[in-house]
Design an enzyme around this catalytic site. Structure first.
Site, PDB file in Angstrom:
ATOM      1  N   SER A 136      -3.831  -3.720  -4.791  1.00 13.93           N
ATOM      2  CA  SER A 136      -4.296  -3.716  -3.403  1.00 13.93           C
ATOM      3  C   SER A 136      -4.959  -2.376  -3.125  1.00 13.93           C
ATOM      4  CB  SER A 136      -3.087  -3.881  -2.482  1.00 13.93           C
ATOM      5  OG  SER A 136      -3.434  -3.689  -1.131  1.00 13.93           O
ATOM      6  N   TYR A 149       5.926  -1.589   0.619  1.00 12.18           N
ATOM      7  CA  TYR A 149       4.833  -2.372   0.021  1.00 12.18           C
ATOM      8  C   TYR A 149       3.891  -1.458  -0.748  1.00 12.18           C
ATOM      9  CZ  TYR A 149       0.838  -5.613  -0.294  1.00 12.18           C
ATOM     10  OH  TYR A 149      -0.195  -6.402  -0.752  1.00 12.18           O
TER      11      TYR A 149
HETATM   12  P1  NDP Z   1      -0.404 -15.639  -0.166  1.00 18.23           P
HETATM   13  O1  NDP Z   1       0.857 -15.405   0.600  1.00 18.23           O
HETATM   14  O2  NDP Z   1      -1.374 -16.629   0.343  1.00 18.23           O
HETATM   15  O3  NDP Z   1      -0.053 -15.968  -1.696  1.00 18.23           O
HETATM   16  C1  NDP Z   1       1.020 -15.375  -2.378  1.00 18.23           C
HETATM   17  C2  NDP Z   1       1.348 -16.231  -3.579  1.00 18.23           C
HETATM   18  O4  NDP Z   1       2.429 -15.613  -4.297  1.00 18.23           O
HETATM   19  C3  NDP Z   1       1.803 -17.625  -3.188  1.00 18.23           C
HETATM   20  O5  NDP Z   1       1.246 -18.564  -4.068  1.00 18.23           O
HETATM   21  C4  NDP Z   1       3.304 -17.569  -3.375  1.00 18.23           C
HETATM   22  O6  NDP Z   1       3.801 -18.833  -3.755  1.00 18.23           O
HETATM   23  C5  NDP Z   1       3.396 -16.609  -4.568  1.00 18.23           C
HETATM   24  N1  NDP Z   1       4.721 -16.027  -4.687  1.00 18.23           N
HETATM   25  C6  NDP Z   1       5.391 -15.266  -3.794  1.00 18.23           C
HETATM   26  N2  NDP Z   1       6.614 -14.981  -4.264  1.00 18.23           N
HETATM   27  C7  NDP Z   1       6.718 -15.575  -5.482  1.00 18.23           C
HETATM   28  C8  NDP Z   1       7.741 -15.660  -6.450  1.00 18.23           C
HETATM   29  N3  NDP Z   1       8.931 -15.061  -6.283  1.00 18.23           N
HETATM   30  N4  NDP Z   1       7.493 -16.353  -7.585  1.00 18.23           N
HETATM   31  C9  NDP Z   1       6.316 -16.978  -7.761  1.00 18.23           C
HETATM   32  N5  NDP Z   1       5.317 -16.931  -6.890  1.00 18.23           N
HETATM   33  C10 NDP Z   1       5.518 -16.245  -5.754  1.00 18.23           C
HETATM   34  O7  NDP Z   1      -1.072 -14.191  -0.268  1.00 18.23           O
HETATM   35  P2  NDP Z   1      -2.348 -13.629  -1.062  1.00 18.23           P
HETATM   36  O8  NDP Z   1      -3.104 -14.684  -1.734  1.00 18.23           O
HETATM   37  O9  NDP Z   1      -3.036 -12.738  -0.109  1.00 18.23           O
HETATM   38  O10 NDP Z   1      -1.606 -12.702  -2.113  1.00 18.23           O
HETATM   39  C11 NDP Z   1      -1.875 -12.690  -3.497  1.00 18.23           C
HETATM   40  C12 NDP Z   1      -1.798 -11.265  -4.001  1.00 18.23           C
HETATM   41  O11 NDP Z   1      -2.841 -10.500  -3.423  1.00 18.23           O
HETATM   42  C13 NDP Z   1      -0.492 -10.533  -3.664  1.00 18.23           C
HETATM   43  O12 NDP Z   1      -0.054  -9.810  -4.802  1.00 18.23           O
HETATM   44  C14 NDP Z   1      -0.906  -9.583  -2.553  1.00 18.23           C
HETATM   45  O13 NDP Z   1      -0.086  -8.454  -2.507  1.00 18.23           O
HETATM   46  C15 NDP Z   1      -2.329  -9.261  -2.971  1.00 18.23           C
HETATM   47  N6  NDP Z   1      -3.166  -8.736  -1.900  1.00 18.23           N
HETATM   48  C16 NDP Z   1      -3.402  -9.476  -0.770  1.00 18.23           C
HETATM   49  C17 NDP Z   1      -4.138  -8.931   0.271  1.00 18.23           C
HETATM   50  C18 NDP Z   1      -4.331  -9.639   1.569  1.00 18.23           C
HETATM   51  O14 NDP Z   1      -4.765  -8.997   2.548  1.00 18.23           O
HETATM   52  N7  NDP Z   1      -4.068 -10.934   1.658  1.00 18.23           N
HETATM   53  C19 NDP Z   1      -4.752  -7.602   0.149  1.00 18.23           C
HETATM   54  C20 NDP Z   1      -4.489  -6.945  -1.102  1.00 18.23           C
HETATM   55  C21 NDP Z   1      -3.728  -7.506  -2.075  1.00 18.23           C
HETATM   56  P3  NDP Z   1       5.227 -19.467  -3.374  1.00 18.23           P
HETATM   57  O15 NDP Z   1       5.579 -18.955  -2.007  1.00 18.23           O
HETATM   58  O16 NDP Z   1       4.971 -20.933  -3.446  1.00 18.23           O
HETATM   59  O17 NDP Z   1       6.158 -18.991  -4.456  1.00 18.23           O
END
Ligand code: NDP
Length: 244
Positions: A136, A149
């Site tokens: 990020s 975070y």
């Molecule tokens: P979402 O919340 O839309 O997606 C997060 C994903 O991670 C979901 O598919 C969720 O699936 C999965 N996840 C969470 N916990 C677990 C777990 N314990 N095991 C397996 N899967 C897990 O957010 P984003 O798409 O935005 O996030 C994706 C990445 O991008 C993250 O690492 C985030 O930190 C990073 N990011 C996002 C930004 C933003 O502004 N959105 C900015 C910078 C970085 P499920 O709940 O079904 O397990």
């Protein structure tokens, strides 16, 4: 005419947001996929060809390793993993429930290391492969109410650079993707309503237009799509109007 199938790609956190957009794009490129997240339904609903979707919590090391082994049996060796699963639980550090720190450290850092564990040895043996870690902008600079975070994302950026150095002699690429604010479900898990409201106001300040999940998927696709001899080490991307 013989057609050579493209190699297997693993995507963690493929049930929403960036992971889901990346799954759609890389499937369009013709790759078989292993999709991992806790929620199975949204991954199945994508209905992508040559795709195995498994409900796996990335903190469960054995389950993650098993799923990768199962996909490799079906589709051959993993050529890339996108370690994208993550949670963002923003909080005032003096008041936040410390179990939220544990959750972020477990998923964002230990879960990501589990993804690396599942593929690194095989890639080194084959002298080929790509590990893409989603960090990020918060892995490079600080933001208010982001202490734990930011800690997890600085960890991802730091360990990815170290990993890149270690795997470079084996022709394995390590790529770090560092997005600014992206419109996804990520903020919804933060429990502090005041902080959530402030985050929405911050997005409005930049015109209400932040990155889309597809914008980040395009960056991942660009980096992965380079020849194996070219490593785009890091991509930092954010909405043009994002100042911080
Ligand atoms: P979402 O919340 O839309 O997606 C997060 C994903 O991670 C979901 O598919 C969720 O699936 C999965 N996840 C969470 N916990 C677990 C777990 N314990 N095991 C397996 N899967 C897990 O957010 P984003 O798409 O935005 O996030 C994706 C990445 O991008 C993250 O690492 C985030 O930190 C990073 N990011 C996002 C930004 C933003 O502004 N959105 C900015 C910078 C970085 P499920 O709940 O079904 O397990």
């Amino acid at each position: 005419m013989t057609t050579t199938r493209k190699p297997l790609i693993v995507i963690t956190g493929a049930s929403s947001g960036i992971g889901q957009a990346t799954a759609r794009l890389l499937s369009r490129r013709g790759h078989p996929l292993l999709l991992l997240a806790r929620r199975l339904e949204p991954m199945l609903a994508l209905n992508l060809p040559d795709t195995l979707a498994v409900s796996v919590d990335v903190t469960q090391r054995a389950a993650l390793l098993d799923a990768v082994a199962q996909a490799e049996q079906q589709f051959g060796p993993v050529d890339a993993i996108i370690n994208n699963a993550g949670v963002m639980l923003l909080g005032d550090i003096t008041r936040q429930d410390p179990s939220e720190w544990d959750q972020m450290l477990d998923i964002n850092v230990r879960g990501l290391l589990n993804g690396i564990l599942a593929v690194a040895r095989g890639m080194v043996e084959r002298k080929h492969g790509t590990i893409i870690n989603v960090s990020s902008v918060a892995g490079r600079k600080t933001f208010s109410n982001h202490v734990a975070y930011v800690g997890t994302k600085f960890a991802v950026t730091g360990l990815s650079e170290n990993l890149r150095e270690e795997l470079a002699p084996h022709n394995v690429r390590v790529i770090t993707i560092e997005p600014g604010a992206v419109e996804t479900e990520l903020l919804s898990h933060t429990t502090d309503e005041t902080i959530k409201t402030g985050y929405h106001a911050w997005k409005q300040d930049m015109g209400g237009v932040v990155l889309s999940a597809d914008d980040v998927a395009n960056a991942i696709d660009y980096a992965y799509g380079q020849p194996q001899g070219v490593c785009i080490r890091e991509i930092v991307l954010a909405a043009t109007r994002q100042q911080a």
